[in-house]
Write an enzyme that holds these catalytic residues in place. Structure first.
Site, PDB file in Angstrom:
ATOM      1  N   GLU A 209       0.824  -1.208   0.000  1.00 39.33           N
ATOM      2  CA  GLU A 209       0.000   0.000   0.000  1.00 39.33           C
ATOM      3  C   GLU A 209       0.855   1.253   0.000  1.00 39.33           C
ATOM      4  O   GLU A 209       1.970   1.256   0.538  1.00 39.33           O
ATOM      5  CB  GLU A 209      -0.895   0.002   1.255  1.00 39.33           C
ATOM      6  CG  GLU A 209      -1.724  -1.253   1.431  1.00 39.33           C
ATOM      7  CD  GLU A 209      -2.319  -1.378   2.818  1.00 39.33           C
ATOM      8  OE1 GLU A 209      -2.185  -0.407   3.610  1.00 39.33           O
ATOM      9  OE2 GLU A 209      -2.901  -2.438   3.122  1.00 39.33           O
ATOM     10  N   LYS A 211       2.412   4.462   1.276  1.00 38.95           N
ATOM     11  CA  LYS A 211       2.677   5.040   2.595  1.00 38.95           C
ATOM     12  C   LYS A 211       2.556   6.552   2.440  1.00 38.95           C
ATOM     13  O   LYS A 211       3.451   7.211   1.923  1.00 38.95           O
ATOM     14  CB  LYS A 211       4.055   4.659   3.129  1.00 38.95           C
ATOM     15  CG  LYS A 211       4.242   5.112   4.581  1.00 38.95           C
ATOM     16  CD  LYS A 211       5.577   4.729   5.153  1.00 38.95           C
ATOM     17  CE  LYS A 211       5.618   5.009   6.660  1.00 38.95           C
ATOM     18  NZ  LYS A 211       5.185   6.349   7.034  1.00 38.95           N
ATOM     19  N   PHE A 295      -6.635   2.626   5.886  1.00 36.41           N
ATOM     20  CA  PHE A 295      -5.935   1.387   5.548  1.00 36.41           C
ATOM     21  C   PHE A 295      -6.291   0.220   6.461  1.00 36.41           C
ATOM     22  O   PHE A 295      -5.811  -0.893   6.251  1.00 36.41           O
ATOM     23  CB  PHE A 295      -4.419   1.593   5.536  1.00 36.41           C
ATOM     24  CG  PHE A 295      -3.857   2.223   6.783  1.00 36.41           C
ATOM     25  CD1 PHE A 295      -3.700   1.504   7.947  1.00 36.41           C
ATOM     26  CD2 PHE A 295      -3.460   3.561   6.763  1.00 36.41           C
ATOM     27  CE1 PHE A 295      -3.175   2.082   9.083  1.00 36.41           C
ATOM     28  CE2 PHE A 295      -2.935   4.154   7.909  1.00 36.41           C
ATOM     29  CZ  PHE A 295      -2.783   3.410   9.070  1.00 36.41           C
ATOM     30  N   ARG A 366       7.813  -3.501  17.302  1.00 35.80           N
ATOM     31  CA  ARG A 366       7.714  -3.547  15.846  1.00 35.80           C
ATOM     32  C   ARG A 366       8.043  -4.965  15.380  1.00 35.80           C
ATOM     33  O   ARG A 366       9.151  -5.447  15.548  1.00 35.80           O
ATOM     34  CB  ARG A 366       8.687  -2.558  15.209  1.00 35.80           C
ATOM     35  CG  ARG A 366       8.363  -1.104  15.543  1.00 35.80           C
ATOM     36  CD  ARG A 366       9.358  -0.142  14.922  1.00 35.80           C
ATOM     37  NE  ARG A 366       9.173   1.203  15.421  1.00 35.80           N
ATOM     38  CZ  ARG A 366       8.340   2.094  14.898  1.00 35.80           C
ATOM     39  NH1 ARG A 366       7.622   1.762  13.848  1.00 35.80           N
ATOM     40  NH2 ARG A 366       8.224   3.294  15.403  1.00 35.80           N
ATOM     41  N   LYS A 372       7.760  -1.206   6.376  1.00 39.52           N
ATOM     42  CA  LYS A 372       7.717   0.012   5.571  1.00 39.52           C
ATOM     43  C   LYS A 372       8.974   0.133   4.729  1.00 39.52           C
ATOM     44  O   LYS A 372      10.062  -0.273   5.129  1.00 39.52           O
ATOM     45  CB  LYS A 372       7.545   1.246   6.452  1.00 39.52           C
ATOM     46  CG  LYS A 372       8.621   1.456   7.480  1.00 39.52           C
ATOM     47  CD  LYS A 372       8.263   2.636   8.397  1.00 39.52           C
ATOM     48  CE  LYS A 372       9.272   2.757   9.542  1.00 39.52           C
ATOM     49  NZ  LYS A 372       8.899   3.831  10.496  1.00 39.52           N
TER      50      LYS A 372
END
Length: 519
Positions: A209, A211, A295, A366, A372
């Site tokens: 997707e 960012k 999202f 994380r 990302k």
């Protein structure tokens, strides 16, 4: 419990690079605290007082730093009461500045030198103990004897680490914590990868997707009433009326949406991040219209979706928000992911997020479910000063002041340098030792000392390669731009040496801004 106990635990955590040792130090602190004081301690450790905004900044603190107390006497409850008074003074009128100064002076007068330093850094959100939220969550779990996964989930659902710790340690309602529309939850976070192809190797089949370079928003609709929260869970509903109106018109009943809001230029490209963030300031103006895309969908029509795979959440999200879904594609093909990455950059966005299609929604450390990918820019800049470190870096010159070349003398003498940011990231122990030995040999002046803080200002001759994610407009620095997520790659020494006269210019950095936002 005394403030010194908290300061000591913070110092122990800062003095080690071992995550396990940090967790152990904080867990010992939490076990010894009365449950009602745990939220206060956690807020101080994270530089996020439980009271929220206290209205305290450098300007306030500059005028109220008294001589420290010779011996420790402050109780944690005393600090909490003072923070209550500071928070109550926010927005209370013309006398609020005087009230804050009086409360701060009274508090700091009773604090030792180490306690003063800790309180100041905590109030400014600049603690840097290495005790990030993930470490604190693990310490809560260790102190309470509960699984870390259960504590992280409870923290995500309550949106409050202090309250989570209290419940975990006392057992009061811990097992009953659930997703509640109207109560913001901690956001899911992403790790990083160098390319979309590398990210797919981590996630497998994924939703790739855009960012967006905007501000993350979590939107709740309960009984038709819409509320909006930032990634730090601050309520900004009143500042985003166009988002509230849009979500109010979506089909269905109660909703919890995760998304990103940003401003667009007339050409449809994303405007600079700072333009979006200006809408969230205390004195925000509403000239720039916000756009919003979503999202993720965490709750819809009475059904919690956080434990459902992303593939299902994404499909139900599209049914609710229609064309307000963040552009993306579900794929396991590196070529398709790389193509979308190129499209995102061409549209002025940051890059892409690559999300495993079977992943559930989880906050905390994380992990590898969301990854990302952003391009990294590197520039050669000059060191203007280095600040004395603290915690584990006490006695070392650490945080660097960075300057870009000003060839035309727009901000001073032609060929001089203008400050564009600071960073303490990317500095190994070897580099810290070298800086501490070398910079005093080219010192031009200094403020403070290694013990009291301050900085050593140096001749602008040392070139360092800096990696950044971009720049943003800034009124803090005279050049009008500030580096985003700056970190040191390497110094230009030896075979890679470069003279300061060949470093990157302020115009080179300003060119990263959108054309209509250049100062």
């Amino acid at each position: 419990m005394t403030l010194t106990d908290v300061v000591g635990a913070a110092a122990t955590a800062a003095a080690t690079s071992s995550r396990l040792a940090k967790v152990a130090a904080l867990a010992e602190l939490f076990r010894g605290l009365p449950p009602d004081q745990v939220p206060t301690a956690i807020g101080l450790l994270l530089g996020k007082p439980r009271q929220g905004r206290t209205g305290v900044g450098w300007r306030t603190l500059d005028g109220v730093r008294p001589e420290p107390a010779p011996t420790a006497s402050l109780q944690l409850a005393d600090v909490d009461a003072a923070l209550d008074r500071l928070a109550a003074a926010v927005g209370s009128g013309s006398g609020s500045t005087t009230v804050r100064a009086t409360v701060l002076r009274d508090l700091l007068t009773r604090a030792t030198s180490d306690e003063q330093d800790f309180l100041v850094r905590s109030l400014l959100g600049d603690v840097r103990t290495g005790a990030l939220e993930g470490v604190v969550l693990d310490a809560i779990a260790a102190a309470a004897g509960r699984p870390a996964t259960a504590v992280r989930r409870a923290a995500m659902l309550t949106g409050d680490l202090g309250e989570t710790a209290r419940r975990a340690l006392t057992g009061d309602g811990f097992d009953d914590v659930g997703l509640t529309p109207g109560i913001p939850v901690l956001p899911m976070l992403a790790s990083t990868a160098a390319s979309p192809t590398a990210a797919l190797e981590i996630t497998g089949e994924a939703s790739v997707e855009f960012k967006l370079d905007g501000a993350r928003l979590q939107i709740h609709r309960v009984g038709g009433v819409v509320s909006a929260f930032t990634r730090t869970l601050a309520d900004v509903t009143a500042r985003v009326p166009e988002v509230v109106e849009l979500v109010g018109g979506f089909p269905g009943g109660d909703l919890i949406l995760d998304g990103e809001t940003l401003t667009l230029g007339e050409d449809g490209r994303a405007r600079p991040f700072a333009d979006t963030m200006s809408r969230f300031g205390a004195r925000s103006a509403r000239q720039a219209q916000l756009s919003v895309w979503f999202f993720d969908l965490l709750h819809a029509g009475g059904v919690d979706l956080i434990d459902e795979p992303l593939r299902r959440r994404r499909a139900e999200l599209e049914a609710v928000v229609g064309d307000r879904v963040v552009p993306g594609v579900i794929t396991a093909d590196p070529a398709a992911a790389e193509q979308l990455f190129g499209r995102a950059l061409a549209a002025g966005h940051e890059g892409v997020l690559v999300k495993a299609v079977d992943s559930v929604y989880a906050a905390g450390r994380r992990g590898k479910s969301w990854v990302k990918v952003k391009p990294v820019h590197t520039y050669d800049l000059v060191v203007l000063a280095a600040e004395w470190g603290y915690g584990r870096r006490t006695g070392w010159l650490s945080n660097l002041h960075l300057g870009a070349r000003d060839p035309d003398g727009e901000f001073g003498e032609p060929g001089g340098f203008v400050m564009v940011g600071k960073t303490f990231k990317g500095l190994t122990d070897d580099i810290l030792r070298w800086q501490t030995e070398f910079f005093p040999t080219i010192e031009s002046r200094r403020t403070g000392s290694a013990d009291s803080g301050g900085a050593v200002f140096v001749e602008p001759t040392t070139v360092v390669e800096i990696a950044i994610d971009g720049v943003q407009r800034s009124s803090r620095y005279p050049g009008g731009v500030a580096l985003r997520f700056a970190r040191v790659k390497s110094y230009r020494l030896g075979d890679t040496a470069k003279p300061a006269e060949q470093t990157d210019t302020i115009d080179t950095l300003r060119a990263l801004l959108a054309p209509d936002s250049t100062p």
